[in-house]
Design an enzyme around this catalytic site. Structure first.
Site, PDB file in Angstrom:
ATOM      1  CE  LYS A  22      -1.737   1.964   3.835  1.00  0.00           C
ATOM      2  NZ  LYS A  22      -1.820   3.422   3.959  1.00  0.00           N
ATOM      3  CG  ASN A  23       2.496   2.860   3.557  1.00  0.00           C
ATOM      4  OD1 ASN A  23       1.306   3.123   3.402  1.00  0.00           O
ATOM      5  ND2 ASN A  23       3.072   2.804   4.746  1.00  0.00           N
ATOM      6  CB  CYS A 123      -4.872  11.664  10.816  1.00  0.00           C
ATOM      7  SG  CYS A 123      -3.361  10.876  11.308  1.00  0.00           S
ATOM      8  NE  ARG A 128       0.512  10.739   9.674  1.00  0.00           N
ATOM      9  CZ  ARG A 128       0.130   9.638   9.028  1.00  0.00           C
ATOM     10  NH1 ARG A 128      -1.043   9.122   9.238  1.00  0.00           N
ATOM     11  NH2 ARG A 128       0.932   9.065   8.164  1.00  0.00           N
ATOM     12  CG  ASP A 313       2.921   1.911   9.293  1.00  0.00           C
ATOM     13  OD1 ASP A 313       2.583   2.814  10.078  1.00  0.00           O
ATOM     14  OD2 ASP A 313       2.961   2.084   8.049  1.00  0.00           O
ATOM     15  NE  ARG A 405      -7.128   4.668   4.685  1.00  0.00           N
ATOM     16  CZ  ARG A 405      -6.227   5.044   5.590  1.00  0.00           C
ATOM     17  NH1 ARG A 405      -6.533   5.071   6.855  1.00  0.00           N
ATOM     18  NH2 ARG A 405      -5.024   5.413   5.234  1.00  0.00           N
TER      19      ARG A 405
HETATM   20  C1  UD1 Z   1       4.381   7.183   6.122  1.00  0.00           C
HETATM   21  C2  UD1 Z   1       3.484   5.980   5.959  1.00  0.00           C
HETATM   22  C3  UD1 Z   1       2.924   5.573   7.311  1.00  0.00           C
HETATM   23  C4  UD1 Z   1       4.044   5.349   8.312  1.00  0.00           C
HETATM   24  C5  UD1 Z   1       4.970   6.551   8.365  1.00  0.00           C
HETATM   25  C6  UD1 Z   1       6.210   6.338   9.225  1.00  0.00           C
HETATM   26  C7  UD1 Z   1       2.529   6.213   3.734  1.00  0.00           C
HETATM   27  C8  UD1 Z   1       1.318   6.481   2.920  1.00  0.00           C
HETATM   28  N1  UD1 Z   1       2.381   6.323   5.067  1.00  0.00           N
HETATM   29  O1  UD1 Z   1       3.580   8.256   6.597  1.00  0.00           O
HETATM   30  O2  UD1 Z   1       2.184   4.359   7.116  1.00  0.00           O
HETATM   31  O3  UD1 Z   1       3.487   5.150   9.588  1.00  0.00           O
HETATM   32  O4  UD1 Z   1       5.438   6.875   7.030  1.00  0.00           O
HETATM   33  O5  UD1 Z   1       6.915   5.233   8.784  1.00  0.00           O
HETATM   34  O6  UD1 Z   1       3.578   5.855   3.230  1.00  0.00           O
HETATM   35  N2  UD1 Z   1       6.474  15.122  10.137  1.00  0.00           N
HETATM   36  C9  UD1 Z   1       6.606  16.468  10.355  1.00  0.00           C
HETATM   37  N3  UD1 Z   1       6.489  17.309   9.290  1.00  0.00           N
HETATM   38  C10 UD1 Z   1       6.273  16.843   8.028  1.00  0.00           C
HETATM   39  C11 UD1 Z   1       6.151  15.469   7.818  1.00  0.00           C
HETATM   40  C12 UD1 Z   1       6.260  14.617   8.887  1.00  0.00           C
HETATM   41  O7  UD1 Z   1       6.801  16.919  11.482  1.00  0.00           O
HETATM   42  O8  UD1 Z   1       6.176  17.670   7.091  1.00  0.00           O
HETATM   43  C13 UD1 Z   1       6.563  14.174  11.283  1.00  0.00           C
HETATM   44  C14 UD1 Z   1       5.292  13.366  11.493  1.00  0.00           C
HETATM   45  O9  UD1 Z   1       4.355  14.071  12.252  1.00  0.00           O
HETATM   46  C15 UD1 Z   1       5.834  12.147  12.206  1.00  0.00           C
HETATM   47  C16 UD1 Z   1       7.206  11.962  11.559  1.00  0.00           C
HETATM   48  O10 UD1 Z   1       7.533  13.212  10.957  1.00  0.00           O
HETATM   49  O11 UD1 Z   1       5.994  12.419  13.575  1.00  0.00           O
HETATM   50  C17 UD1 Z   1       7.295  10.888  10.526  1.00  0.00           C
HETATM   51  O12 UD1 Z   1       6.238  11.029   9.600  1.00  0.00           O
HETATM   52  P1  UD1 Z   1       6.369  10.617   8.069  1.00  0.00           P
HETATM   53  O13 UD1 Z   1       7.554   9.725   7.894  1.00  0.00           O
HETATM   54  O14 UD1 Z   1       6.298  11.837   7.225  1.00  0.00           O
HETATM   55  O15 UD1 Z   1       5.055   9.770   7.838  1.00  0.00           O
HETATM   56  P2  UD1 Z   1       4.134   9.747   6.558  1.00  0.00           P
HETATM   57  O16 UD1 Z   1       4.957   9.918   5.321  1.00  0.00           O
HETATM   58  O17 UD1 Z   1       2.974  10.639   6.772  1.00  0.00           O
END
Ligand code: UD1
Length: 427
Positions: A22-23, A123, A128, A313, A405
């Protein structure tokens, strides 16, 4: 609304086919926006989020063609062609249902010079934010404005320019957006402190198949040499390491032996190490992973961390397994601030879990009991299904749309290996 009913106590035995990740799919699909030629993705899982992303791409002007597959219906093929981008807006209605919609931002600005994408908002597993996605685009020369809940990004003079992006913390999504923008930016881009998740490697490999030039794939410092244009490609989506890890926990919880066909051990070493520490036997093979239990589950201490650390995850599914361990386990969640939403529900099933800040202390119990439960996110919902496999009596997991999902035909896969599980529709 559908629910999943599990009657616990059956041992599991047989083979589960692991689906496309999925990811990975959710970052490979937006790559189609980077070229006017067709991108064909193979091994696509049948998931609500894939359908949602397809509709989002249609809305940007891409045509999509979806074909079934011979492999027992698994592994569909989708051809996406964005000959022209007719809209650079990703509306609130899409983004609110699926956070990953924000991954159209990089490709749209890179190809069309502009994008207007609704802010995802909070969320169930935390705040996030998307600030790192925006900083990455700014480092490539994009101008960003926030208005009425939307991010508006423009590339001055129509195009992005390479630059250095240095992430203060590791973000999977921000690394993905940065990569998809950099491949069409003029000149060289360096991405420092890049995420190294296997899905990022999959994205890089797909971009390379489309004509991009990326050095040091798989490292935390990626160097991208921008191209004027990318071309079409055919690319096979990697197997889902989280789905495979979840079914490995199912075997551990219910007892028995499973072969996870197509699972790639190389992507799963942190999870495999955790399972082995818990006393689960893992057989790493070229064509998949064998999982067997030889009795008791041992307690473990685990902290989530970016890859190659233990995946956030997998935290909820491990908690269900450790709820039945012989002793006390300690789980620490370092990625998301609010990812213990499954704890009260597991407690209702008899688990003994105490959350102190980011740490959960799980004291193993002899037995769980079935209950009506529901969770607010995908992996938490899976942890409840897993607990149900071992619980005495009937567990009814509500709000199944979360599972739809991210887990392809969950109840079919589990009942084929002996679980007593069914989907029921109500009203
Ligand atoms: C992706 C995965 C999700 C997984 C996560 C961490 C997908 C669709 N989703 O989510 O399943 O749990 O990686 O492995 O691939 N952060 C910030 N600012 C930003 C972006 C992130 O502060 O602009 C923080 C987030 O709040 C979190 C951390 O960084 O605490 C890691 O998040 P991130 O790796 O970005 O997760 P996703 O890409 O949303």
């Amino acid at each position: 609304m559908d629910s999943i009913i599990v009657r616990g106590g059956n041992r599991l035995s047989g083979t589960i086919q692991i689906s496309g990740a999925k990811n990975a799919v959710l970052t490979l699909m937006p790559c189609a926006l980077l070229t006017d030629e067709a991108l064909t993705l193979e091994n696509l899982p049948r998931l609500a989020d894939v359908d949602g992303f397809m509709h989002l791409l249609n809305q940007h002007g891409a045509s999509t063609m979806l074909r079934g597959a011979g492999n027992g219906g698994y592994g569909r093929v989708m051809t996406i062609q964005a000959e022209k981008i007719t809209s650079t807006v990703a509306p609130y209605d899409f983004v609110r249902k699926m956070r990953a919609s924000v991954l159209v931002l990089g490709p749209l600005v890179a190809r069309a010079g502009e994008a207007k994408v609704s802010m995802p908002g909070g969320c169930a597993i935390g705040n996030r934010p998307v600030d790192l996605h925006l900083k990455a685009l700014e480092a490539l020369g994009a101008r960003i404005e926030l208005s009425s809940g939307y991010v508006e990004a423009y590339a001055p003079d129509g195009g992005l320019t390479g630059g250095t992006i240095s992430f203060p913390l590791v973000s999977v999504g921000a690394t993905e957006n940065a990569l998809m923008a950099a491949v069409l930016a003029k000149g060289e881009t360096i991405i420092e402190n890049a995420a190294r998740e296997p899905e990022i490697v999959d994205l890089c490999n797909c971009l390379v198949a489309m004509g991009a030039e990326i050095e040091d794939i798989g490292s935390d410092r990626l160097v991208v040499h921008g191209k004027d244009r990318l071309h079409g490609a055919t690319y096979r989506v990697m197997p889902d390491r989280i789905e495979a890890g979840s079914y490995a926990c199912a075997a551990a919880i219910a007892g028995g032996e499973l072969f996870l066909s197509g699972a790639r051990a190389d992507d799963m070493h942190p999870t495999i190490a955790g399972l082995r520490e818990a006393g689960i036997e893992i057989d790493e093979r070229d064509d998949g992973i064998g999982v067997a239990t030889n009795g008791a589950i041992r307690p473990v201490t685990i902290s989530t961390a970016p890859f190659p650390g233990f995946p956030t995850d997998m935290q909820a599914q491990f908690m269900s397994m450790l709820a039945l361990a012989e002793g006390t386990s300690v789980l620490t969640e370092t990625i998301f601030e609010n990812r213990y939403m499954h704890v009260p529900e597991l407690s209702r099933m008899g688990a003994d879990v105490e959350v102190r800040g980011r740490t959960a202390v799980v004291k193993g119990v002899k037995e769980l009991t079935g209950a009506n439960v529901m969770a607010t996110d995908l992996r938490a919902s899976m942890s409840l299904v897993l607990a149900g496999l071992a619980a005495k009596g009937e567990t009814k997991v509500l709000r199944v749309y979360h599972l739809d999902r991210g887990y392809e035909r969950l109840e079919e896969k589990l009942s084929a290996v002996g679980a007593d599980i069914e989907r029921v529709s109500e009203g």
